[in-house]
Design a protein around this motif. Sequence first.
Motif, PDB file in Angstrom:
ATOM      1  N   LEU A  85       0.781  -1.281   0.038  1.00  0.00           N
ATOM      2  CA  LEU A  85       0.079  -0.245  -0.120  1.00  0.00           C
ATOM      3  C   LEU A  85       1.008   1.290   0.055  1.00  0.00           C
ATOM      4  N   TYR A  92      -3.026   3.124  -1.346  1.00  0.00           N
ATOM      5  CA  TYR A  92      -4.467   2.176  -1.136  1.00  0.00           C
ATOM      6  C   TYR A  92      -5.013   2.116   0.215  1.00  0.00           C
ATOM      7  N   ASP A 140      -7.772   2.355   1.666  1.00  0.00           N
ATOM      8  CA  ASP A 140      -8.783   1.463   2.189  1.00  0.00           C
ATOM      9  C   ASP A 140      -8.539   0.014   2.440  1.00  0.00           C
ATOM     10  N   GLU A 141      -7.345  -0.220   1.779  1.00  0.00           N
ATOM     11  CA  GLU A 141      -6.635  -1.804   1.838  1.00  0.00           C
ATOM     12  C   GLU A 141      -5.662  -2.029   3.222  1.00  0.00           C
ATOM     13  N   CYS A 142      -5.800  -1.034   4.022  1.00  0.00           N
ATOM     14  CA  CYS A 142      -4.802  -1.024   5.140  1.00  0.00           C
ATOM     15  C   CYS A 142      -5.378  -2.040   6.275  1.00  0.00           C
TER      16      CYS A 142
END
Lengths: 110, 574
Positions: free
Chosen positions: A51, A67, A69-71
Amino acid sequence: MDDTKNHASHTCSPAVAARNEEQALAFNPIRIDEQKCVRCDLCDWICPGDLIYHEEGNKTKLPVIAYPDECWYCGLCQSICPTDAIEVIFPEQMVHNRTDVLSLLGKVGA
Amino acid sequence: MTTQGWTNLETDLLVVGGGVAGTMAAIPALEAGLKVVICEKGKVLDHCGSIGCGVDHYLTVMDTGPEWDTPAFLIKHVPELTDHIVDMAVASRVIEQMPRIFRKIESFGVDFKDKQLGTYYRLRSFGLPGTYHINFDGTDFKKCLGERVRKGKATVLMRTMVVQLLVEDNRAYGAIAFNFRSGEWTVIRAKAVVLAAGDVNRISRNASGLAFDSWHFPYNTGDAQAMGYHAGAMLANMESVEATLTPKGFSAQGLNALVSLGAYFVNRHGERFMFRYDKKGENARRAVLADAGINEYLLGNGPVYLDCRHLSPEMLDRMAYTLQVDRYTLPAFYQQKGVNFREELVEISISELSIRRSGVYFRGSGLAVDANGETSVEALFAAGDCATVSGGIAGAAVLGHMAGEGVVQRVRGSSHALPEVDRRAVESIRARAARHMSHDATLPWRQFEDEVRDTVTDYVGVRRNDKGLRLALDTLQALARREPELKADDLHGLMRVHESCNVRMNAQMMAAASLVRKETRTGSSHCRVDHPQTDDASWRKFVLVERGERGPETTTLSVDQPLSAAFARAAVAA
């Protein structure tokens, strides 16, 4: 050394970059202290979700949370940062969660 | 060598996934002088694949003298621990190998001893009939394994996702992978392949509504199970789903530390309810703890809380330390929330679901393997959370090592040359990838995945019935037809698109298997509200899933037989 196999510098696409600005506010997974950050690539290197992007060797640009929201909120970036420049910030829906747990238990009645 | 835009590699062993199982599979192969290539989606080998952090517990029999500490004693209890759905041939071999593999890992420099006690601090938890869990500071556990693999000179391809296996005549001979930073494609020909890519996450909704806020790694998306399925490998126990109890809003792991160190769970009436579900109370199996939490919510007794207020300051210190080894950011979460778990109740939620081992040790959901870790496809092995015998870190380490030894036997025992690479397969997968990256693709993978998650949560989750499962299968099949439309904004997105397809494939297998098992077993792990009883007379059977012409096909096999009894291939000669 296995970890140096792929050097290709890469930046995310403009479409992705535009969306990120907005998402960074909604998910704000990490905050990078501009003053403390030494632009060293370690957070990019360690992030298990791919990310965090930082152009290798670039000493002026900050790392980008490409990214948000991909954490996974694992904090590996925070733990490896040599200057403690990173802080994990949990978003509101995690810290003060109001979801009805029953909504996670399915629509099938007895 | 580069031909037509991809790189060709040749090796003895290809390992998919650089977690505990994958590295432990690589080690015996390297020791035997085999060439090893490891593909890993992350960029380091120094963290666990299931949680990306350190390790706080290691389950093992040590054979130190007392009867409970022998493999035979633990093996005797496995049927009841798994509600009798277990491949005893493989589980027994895993348990028998535990002491040897434990000593081997110690020899790599992992210190399992408690620094204050000077000896092993062994705890009882999750319904096991002895104090098998060593509580230790495993921050460097995986670093030691990773170091071992680097010293053995394995080739490690980082930020690389394997997307398809190469199989001919039910024999694996390699795989196709791409690097999602450089875009480079690699075709790896190998004499054996070990799949060790972990469990299935991102498969249902959770409290925070954030798809990547999952208890286990959200980047483990059942890649091994889906690729194995497409390659013709058999899977089992796919109907069993796993949930855990997590702090509400943050799907963090740590239940083992909490219960083994003495935490309680209470409902909104202040009742310590676990004893109503199991005589072991908070020491029951994870499946029972999750099931009890689910039932308390369904009965209207929620919210459920974690209660640590009765614990001594020393125990609370140990708990606080252990929890942050497992999940580094949990203390920060409590701090930002303004909760002090030492003095206050912490609200607990049911986590999102995953496909792993349904809260039960030694019964994994995934690729069926024999006692060498080999799947129903020759030269294709599986270990860790993607295989049918799974047991946390230790299970991954031991089965991984067994698979690595199985690979050595398989490679030495086979003399015939590897097939030429199926160029049409490579070209077709690259053409599909190009389409995902083109303007013709319009379906966002996030939206596609949300539809999978809603379907699983509502109809394939902790309460199931015939009608709901059929509805879910229709939806999941309809989604499959839309996969070519999935849009990737960039190479990173292309990885996510492949993951989304794998998540969907696993959801479909879970729905198909759940429809077949017309009983309830292990509480909410497989709760058929239309068949609410456990039916031992008819259902001491495995549900097997294999690729059919029109999707997953299911069969059953009595648990009196090992899963390998259903394999078409011959076992490797020892």
